[in-house]
Scaffold this motif. Structure first.
Motif, short mmCIF file in Angstrom:
data_model
loop_
_atom_site.label_atom_id
_atom_site.label_comp_id
_atom_site.label_asym_id
_atom_site.label_seq_id
_atom_site.Cartn_x
_atom_site.Cartn_y
_atom_site.Cartn_z
N LYS A 1 -27.62 -0.60 4.64
CA LYS A 1 -28.49 -0.01 3.60
C LYS A 1 -27.78 1.03 2.75
O LYS A 1 -28.15 1.27 1.62
CB LYS A 1 -29.72 0.61 4.26
N CYS A 2 -26.76 1.65 3.31
CA CYS A 2 -26.07 2.71 2.56
C CYS A 2 -25.02 2.10 1.62
O CYS A 2 -24.66 0.93 1.74
CB CYS A 2 -25.41 3.70 3.52
N ASN A 3 -24.54 2.92 0.73
CA ASN A 3 -23.50 2.48 -0.20
C ASN A 3 -22.14 2.70 0.45
O ASN A 3 -21.51 3.73 0.29
CB ASN A 3 -23.61 3.28 -1.51
N TYR A 4 -21.69 1.71 1.20
CA TYR A 4 -20.46 1.87 1.97
C TYR A 4 -19.22 1.41 1.19
O TYR A 4 -19.31 0.65 0.23
CB TYR A 4 -20.54 1.13 3.30
N LYS A 5 -18.08 1.88 1.65
CA LYS A 5 -16.81 1.55 1.01
C LYS A 5 -15.85 0.99 2.07
O LYS A 5 -15.76 1.53 3.17
CB LYS A 5 -16.19 2.80 0.36
N ARG B 1 -20.66 -7.75 5.75
CA ARG B 1 -21.61 -8.09 4.68
C ARG B 1 -22.90 -8.66 5.25
O ARG B 1 -23.99 -8.38 4.75
CB ARG B 1 -20.97 -9.08 3.71
N SER C 1 -18.16 12.55 3.77
CA SER C 1 -18.04 11.14 4.15
C SER C 1 -17.75 11.00 5.65
O SER C 1 -17.36 11.96 6.32
CB SER C 1 -16.93 10.46 3.35
N ASP D 1 -24.89 3.68 9.72
CA ASP D 1 -25.57 3.39 8.45
C ASP D 1 -26.80 4.28 8.30
O ASP D 1 -26.99 4.94 7.26
CB ASP D 1 -25.97 1.91 8.44
N GLN E 1 -21.19 9.43 2.57
CA GLN E 1 -20.65 8.12 2.24
C GLN E 1 -20.02 7.51 3.49
O GLN E 1 -19.25 8.17 4.19
CB GLN E 1 -19.59 8.20 1.14
#
Length: 223
Positions: free
Chosen positions: A140-144, A135, A72, A99, A108
């Motif tokens: 495009k990535c699965n971010y947290k 937002r 990550s 990203d 991640q």
């Protein structure tokens, strides 16, 4: 004195406005390091104490360095709700670059927020705007998103991260001092202080625009 605020700009303007020729005097000043002591001595007299960061010093340095593959990447958000939207520009350009990088490297992406509904004051007021800002970028990535539960929580969270990226935050410098892997993607000094470079890496020391873990211009291919 824990933040690389452009003291030179502020003090120079104050001296000019008030016609003050003598230096200010403060009994005791606690600063990050020798370089900021040398800089402030141009304007302020008194006794200096090199203490580092008192907050960072309050946490034990007991993290274990990971020797395996990095999974990550954590970005320290410096988003603030201000009228001048140029401050958000560096965050936007950096996070979009990260990203693409995370997708390419299959990492991640984590974003440590400044804003938090759990902390009174500006952090609470800015939280919804910061959330909307990221937002709206439609990453495009699965971010947290990492949200602080208190003012010390940023240290606890970052100590556990594999790789940290920041524009020029003091928090990034503090993690570097702990031996964490930190990349400085310095863009803000070109927007805020292009002449004296108070947001450039290592200010008030003068370093090359590019080094082993920093770059002071926008070059996504060099990340």
């Amino acid at each position: 004195t824990s933040y690389n605020k452009p003291y030179k700009d502020y003090l120079s303007k104050e001296f000019k406005k008030q016609g003050i020729k003598k230096n200010y005097f403060v009994d005791h000043m606690f600063v990050f390091g020798k370089s900021i002591e040398v800089e402030l001595k141009k304007y302020i007299q008194g006794k200096f104490h090199i203490s580092g960061s008192y907050r960072n010093n309050s946490f034990p340095n007991n993290f274990k360095k990971k020797s395996g593959k990095i999974s990550s990447l954590t970005f320290i958000s410096q988003y603030r709700k201000i009228k001048d939207t140029s401050q958000a520009l560096s965050s936007e350009k950096t996070i979009k670059c990260l990203d693409d990088y995370c997708i390419k490297k299959k990492l991640q992406l984590k974003i440590l927020f400044f804003g938090s509904p759990h902390i009174k004051g500006r952090a609470c007021r800015d939280y919804n705007d910061e959330l909307k800002f990221y937002r709206d970028l439609k990453l495009k990535c699965n971010y947290k998103i990492l949200v602080r539960s208190n003012i010390h929580d940023s240290y606890k969270k970052l100590i556990l991260q594999d790789l940290i990226v920041t524009n020029d935050s003091s928090l990034g410098q503090e993690m570097l001092a702990r031996g964490k892997k930190v990349i400085f993607f310095g863009l803000r000094h070109k927007i805020f202080h292009p002449i004296n470079g108070t947001h450039a890496f290592g200010w008030p020391e003068k370093y090359n625009k590019k080094g082993p873990f920093w770059i002071d211009y926008y070059a996504p291919d060099e990340l």
